[in-house]
Design an enzyme around this catalytic site. Structure first.
Site, PDB file in Angstrom:
ATOM      1  CG  HIS A 137     -21.348 -10.021  16.826  1.00 42.97           C
ATOM      2  ND1 HIS A 137     -20.067  -9.618  16.561  1.00 42.97           N
ATOM      3  CD2 HIS A 137     -21.382 -11.363  16.565  1.00 42.97           C
ATOM      4  CE1 HIS A 137     -19.339 -10.653  16.166  1.00 42.97           C
ATOM      5  NE2 HIS A 137     -20.113 -11.725  16.167  1.00 42.97           N
TER       6      HIS A 137
ATOM      7  CB  THR B 189      -3.884 -21.835  20.803  1.00 47.38           C
ATOM      8  OG1 THR B 189      -4.523 -22.675  19.834  1.00 47.38           O
ATOM      9  CG2 THR B 189      -2.949 -22.675  21.657  1.00 47.38           C
TER      10      THR B 189
ATOM     11  CB  VAL C  46     -13.599 -18.980  21.403  1.00 47.75           C
ATOM     12  CG1 VAL C  46     -14.528 -19.524  22.476  1.00 47.75           C
ATOM     13  CG2 VAL C  46     -14.394 -18.131  20.403  1.00 47.75           C
TER      14      VAL C  46
ATOM     15  N   GLY D 156     -15.078 -11.951  15.833  1.00 45.53           N
ATOM     16  CA  GLY D 156     -15.995 -13.057  15.550  1.00 45.53           C
ATOM     17  C   GLY D 156     -15.477 -13.997  14.478  1.00 45.53           C
TER      18      GLY D 156
ATOM     19  CB  CYS E 219     -21.529 -14.747  18.609  1.00 46.86           C
ATOM     20  SG  CYS E 219     -20.702 -14.883  17.021  1.00 46.86           S
TER      21      CYS E 219
ATOM     22  NE  ARG F 223     -23.319 -23.229  17.432  1.00 46.87           N
ATOM     23  CZ  ARG F 223     -22.669 -22.298  16.735  1.00 46.87           C
ATOM     24  NH1 ARG F 223     -23.108 -21.916  15.549  1.00 46.87           N
ATOM     25  NH2 ARG F 223     -21.594 -21.732  17.235  1.00 46.87           N
TER      26      ARG F 223
ATOM     27  CB  SER G 112      -0.536 -25.120  19.769  1.00 45.78           C
ATOM     28  OG  SER G 112      -1.068 -24.222  18.831  1.00 45.78           O
TER      29      SER G 112
ATOM     30  NE  ARG H 204     -16.642 -11.020  10.341  1.00 47.07           N
ATOM     31  CZ  ARG H 204     -17.109 -11.924  11.193  1.00 47.07           C
ATOM     32  NH1 ARG H 204     -17.477 -11.580  12.408  1.00 47.07           N
ATOM     33  NH2 ARG H 204     -17.229 -13.195  10.838  1.00 47.07           N
TER      34      ARG H 204
ATOM     35  CG  ASN I  20     -17.699 -11.034  19.205  1.00 47.87           C
ATOM     36  OD1 ASN I  20     -17.681  -9.858  19.575  1.00 47.87           O
ATOM     37  ND2 ASN I  20     -16.651 -11.630  18.672  1.00 47.87           N
ATOM     38  CB  THR I  21     -14.939 -13.626  22.368  1.00 45.71           C
ATOM     39  OG1 THR I  21     -14.620 -12.536  23.219  1.00 45.71           O
ATOM     40  CG2 THR I  21     -14.557 -13.313  20.940  1.00 45.71           C
TER      41      THR I  21
HETATM   42  P1  NAP Z   1      -9.673 -19.454  16.050  1.00 48.79           P
HETATM   43  O1  NAP Z   1      -9.180 -18.227  16.700  1.00 48.79           O
HETATM   44  O2  NAP Z   1      -9.348 -19.684  14.631  1.00 48.79           O
HETATM   45  O3  NAP Z   1      -9.150 -20.730  16.923  1.00 48.79           O
HETATM   46  C1  NAP Z   1      -9.311 -22.056  16.445  1.00 48.79           C
HETATM   47  C2  NAP Z   1      -8.745 -23.057  17.442  1.00 48.79           C
HETATM   48  O4  NAP Z   1      -8.895 -24.363  16.852  1.00 48.79           O
HETATM   49  C3  NAP Z   1      -7.248 -22.872  17.748  1.00 48.79           C
HETATM   50  O5  NAP Z   1      -6.996 -23.211  19.098  1.00 48.79           O
HETATM   51  C4  NAP Z   1      -6.580 -23.897  16.838  1.00 48.79           C
HETATM   52  O6  NAP Z   1      -5.358 -24.386  17.352  1.00 48.79           O
HETATM   53  C5  NAP Z   1      -7.608 -25.013  16.868  1.00 48.79           C
HETATM   54  N1  NAP Z   1      -7.475 -25.879  15.696  1.00 48.79           N
HETATM   55  C6  NAP Z   1      -7.544 -25.541  14.379  1.00 48.79           C
HETATM   56  N2  NAP Z   1      -7.308 -26.620  13.587  1.00 48.79           N
HETATM   57  C7  NAP Z   1      -7.077 -27.666  14.421  1.00 48.79           C
HETATM   58  C8  NAP Z   1      -6.758 -29.028  14.245  1.00 48.79           C
HETATM   59  N3  NAP Z   1      -6.629 -29.549  13.008  1.00 48.79           N
HETATM   60  N4  NAP Z   1      -6.582 -29.816  15.333  1.00 48.79           N
HETATM   61  C9  NAP Z   1      -6.705 -29.300  16.580  1.00 48.79           C
HETATM   62  N5  NAP Z   1      -6.989 -28.007  16.834  1.00 48.79           N
HETATM   63  C10 NAP Z   1      -7.179 -27.194  15.764  1.00 48.79           C
HETATM   64  O7  NAP Z   1     -11.268 -19.559  16.148  1.00 48.79           O
HETATM   65  P2  NAP Z   1     -12.260 -18.938  17.266  1.00 48.79           P
HETATM   66  O8  NAP Z   1     -12.781 -17.637  16.837  1.00 48.79           O
HETATM   67  O9  NAP Z   1     -11.623 -19.070  18.606  1.00 48.79           O
HETATM   68  O10 NAP Z   1     -13.495 -19.926  17.148  1.00 48.79           O
HETATM   69  C11 NAP Z   1     -13.485 -21.243  17.713  1.00 48.79           C
HETATM   70  C12 NAP Z   1     -14.852 -21.880  17.485  1.00 48.79           C
HETATM   71  O11 NAP Z   1     -15.844 -21.085  18.178  1.00 48.79           O
HETATM   72  C13 NAP Z   1     -15.247 -21.894  16.001  1.00 48.79           C
HETATM   73  O12 NAP Z   1     -15.955 -23.083  15.737  1.00 48.79           O
HETATM   74  C14 NAP Z   1     -16.134 -20.671  15.872  1.00 48.79           C
HETATM   75  O13 NAP Z   1     -17.071 -20.780  14.832  1.00 48.79           O
HETATM   76  C15 NAP Z   1     -16.821 -20.635  17.228  1.00 48.79           C
HETATM   77  N6  NAP Z   1     -17.282 -19.328  17.690  1.00 48.79           N
HETATM   78  C16 NAP Z   1     -16.468 -18.233  17.629  1.00 48.79           C
HETATM   79  C17 NAP Z   1     -16.939 -17.009  18.098  1.00 48.79           C
HETATM   80  C18 NAP Z   1     -16.104 -15.758  18.062  1.00 48.79           C
HETATM   81  O14 NAP Z   1     -16.633 -14.683  18.406  1.00 48.79           O
HETATM   82  N7  NAP Z   1     -14.838 -15.809  17.661  1.00 48.79           N
HETATM   83  C19 NAP Z   1     -18.221 -16.909  18.640  1.00 48.79           C
HETATM   84  C20 NAP Z   1     -19.019 -18.055  18.699  1.00 48.79           C
HETATM   85  C21 NAP Z   1     -18.529 -19.251  18.228  1.00 48.79           C
HETATM   86  P3  NAP Z   1      -3.912 -23.797  16.823  1.00 48.79           P
HETATM   87  O15 NAP Z   1      -3.756 -22.445  17.455  1.00 48.79           O
HETATM   88  O16 NAP Z   1      -2.945 -24.786  17.362  1.00 48.79           O
HETATM   89  O17 NAP Z   1      -3.975 -23.731  15.332  1.00 48.79           O
END
Ligand code: NAP
Length: 367
Positions: free
Chosen positions: A259, A32, A35, A197, A167, A128, A60, A252, A344-345
């Site tokens: 990025h 959700t 990413v 990001g 990223c 990692r 969710s 940021r 980044n995504t």
């Molecule tokens: P995000 O938008 O905050 O999404 C986080 C996800 O984790 C959501 O699906 C959320 O579900 C779930 N989640 C949170 N707490 C949880 C729990 N207690 N139990 C089960 N699910 C849970 O974050 P994001 O940007 O997509 O990043 C996801 C990961 O990828 C992170 O570790 C981040 O560091 C990494 N990352 C991100 C990017 C980027 O550009 N954004 C790039 C590289 C790596 P709900 O919606 O149900 O809360």
């Protein structure tokens, strides 16, 4: 009888891009988030993979995916829209799961899924730097998948964890890999990182609007350590980090996706600007040889314009899977300097993990 995945792998190597008789089922942890949604979008119509299981937090769980807020320009893909979101229940979904979990939960959750027999391709930082977990970029270190037998033995897990980098690290590592033969010795990098990001909802709008925030928690350390592991040498049951020294400053900026990084590099070997330029333009790897479905024809695109690369103009090129390089010039302090840009995504997250899965399918490592 070969398994479905073995058949898939054979097709992948011998006849790349040919639709499979039966696609490999995949699940998405954190489906959700920012990413997670990118995974759903990129896997829609994928020639080898089919999304059949989604999981996220209890906020969710139990809801129909199509009823949750979708934040990408496309509409929610129909197949995913009809799925119900599950809780994080190891052993329930397909063997191959992509993880886009928040790092506060990813460490234990991904280990639990791997213990239950899943192959977890993770975007999170938690595993990692584990010595036995590949930090994989298929164009750079496909041999690091050789860590998997030792990981399974040490952790006593039937599945496995494979990670893709932070990223900003992804784009920097690809640029430095192209220059590896000149032996990078010292690297300075300053990033200008997009708001996406930080996940959703990310940075508060009052902080982000018309502003630059000169700190991203933990990001500089990740760039400095992960890059050295990615470019390091596999030996026995570990990776010897590349000996280069890196110094990172991360910021940021009010950009939605993409990025940008300003990089200066000092090399051990004398090298001309033309040689550096040729190294960028000629860089290629196994994904290109194998014609993996998500592989860009060229991992690096050099842009000649003095005002490029720019996130708004360039970041979507080749499906967001390329690293753009521009403004290559002499650095009076270190040697050469240039500017890079990546999505980044996509190349920095979901697209990277999907490319990792394609490489593993082609190498018959998903069985
Ligand atoms: P995000 O938008 O905050 O999404 C986080 C996800 O984790 C959501 O699906 C959320 O579900 C779930 N989640 C949170 N707490 C949880 C729990 N207690 N139990 C089960 N699910 C849970 O974050 P994001 O940007 O997509 O990043 C996801 C990961 O990828 C992170 O570790 C981040 O560091 C990494 N990352 C991100 C990017 C980027 O550009 N954004 C790039 C590289 C790596 P709900 O919606 O149900 O809360």
């Amino acid at each position: 009888m070969p398994s479905k995945i073995e058949e898939s792998a054979a097709v992948a190597v011998e006849k790349p891009n040919v639709p499979l008789k039966a696609k490999i089922e995949v699940g998405i942890l954190g489906a959700t988030g920012t990413v997670g949604q990118q995974f759903i979008a990129l896997l829609d119509g994928h020639p080898w993979f089919r999304t059949t299981w989604l999981a996220a937090s209890e906020r969710s769980a139990g809801k129909r995916y199509g009823d949750l807020a979708w934040r990408l320009p496309s509409v929610t893909p129909a197949e995913a829209a009809g799925l119900s979101v599950d809780e994080l229940r190891p052993g329930i979904g397909p063997k191959l799961v992509f993880s886009a979990l928040d790092s506060s939960i990813a460490g234990q959750a991904e280990a639990d899924f791997a213990a239950a027999g899943h192959i977890v391709l993770s975007n999170s930082r938690n595993h990692r730097m584990d010595p036995l977990v590949p930090l994989l970029i298929p164009e750079i270190n496909p041999d690091h998948l050789g860590l998997l037998p030792a990981q399974r033995q040490k952790e006593n897990r039937k599945g496995a964890i494979v990670t893709n980098p932070n990223c900003s690290t992804m784009f920097l590592s690809i640029a430095l890999a192209a220059l590896r033969k000149f032996q990078p010795k010292r690297v300075l990098v300053t990033t200008l990182q997009a708001l996406s990001g930080a996940g959703y909802p990310g940075v508060a709008s009052l902080d982000a609007t018309a502003n630059v925030i000169p700190f991203i928690d933990g990001e500089e350390e990740k760039i400095e350590s992960e890059t050295r592991k990615i470019l390091g040498q596999l030996h026995g049951n570990g990776v010897a980090p590349h000996p280069m020294t890196l110094s990172a400053t991360t910021t940021r900026v009010p950009v939605v996706n993409g990025h940008t990084e300003a990089i200066s590099v000092e090399f051990e070997k004398p090298v001309t600007r033309d040689e550096v330029l040729a190294a960028f333009k000629n860089f290629s790897g196994e994904p290109q040889e194998l014609k993996l479905p998500s592989a860009p024809p060229q991992p690096i695109i050099y842009l000649e314009g003095v005002n490029r690369p720019q996130p708004r103009l360039d970041v979507e090129r080749d499906g967001g899977m390329v690293v753009h390089v521009g403004r290559l010039r002499v650095c009076p302090v270190l040697g050469y300097k240039f500017v890079i840009l990546g999505h980044n995504t996509i190349r920095g997250a979901a697209g990277a993990a999907i490319l990792n899965a394609e490489l593993m399918a082609a190498k018959n490592l998903l069985a």
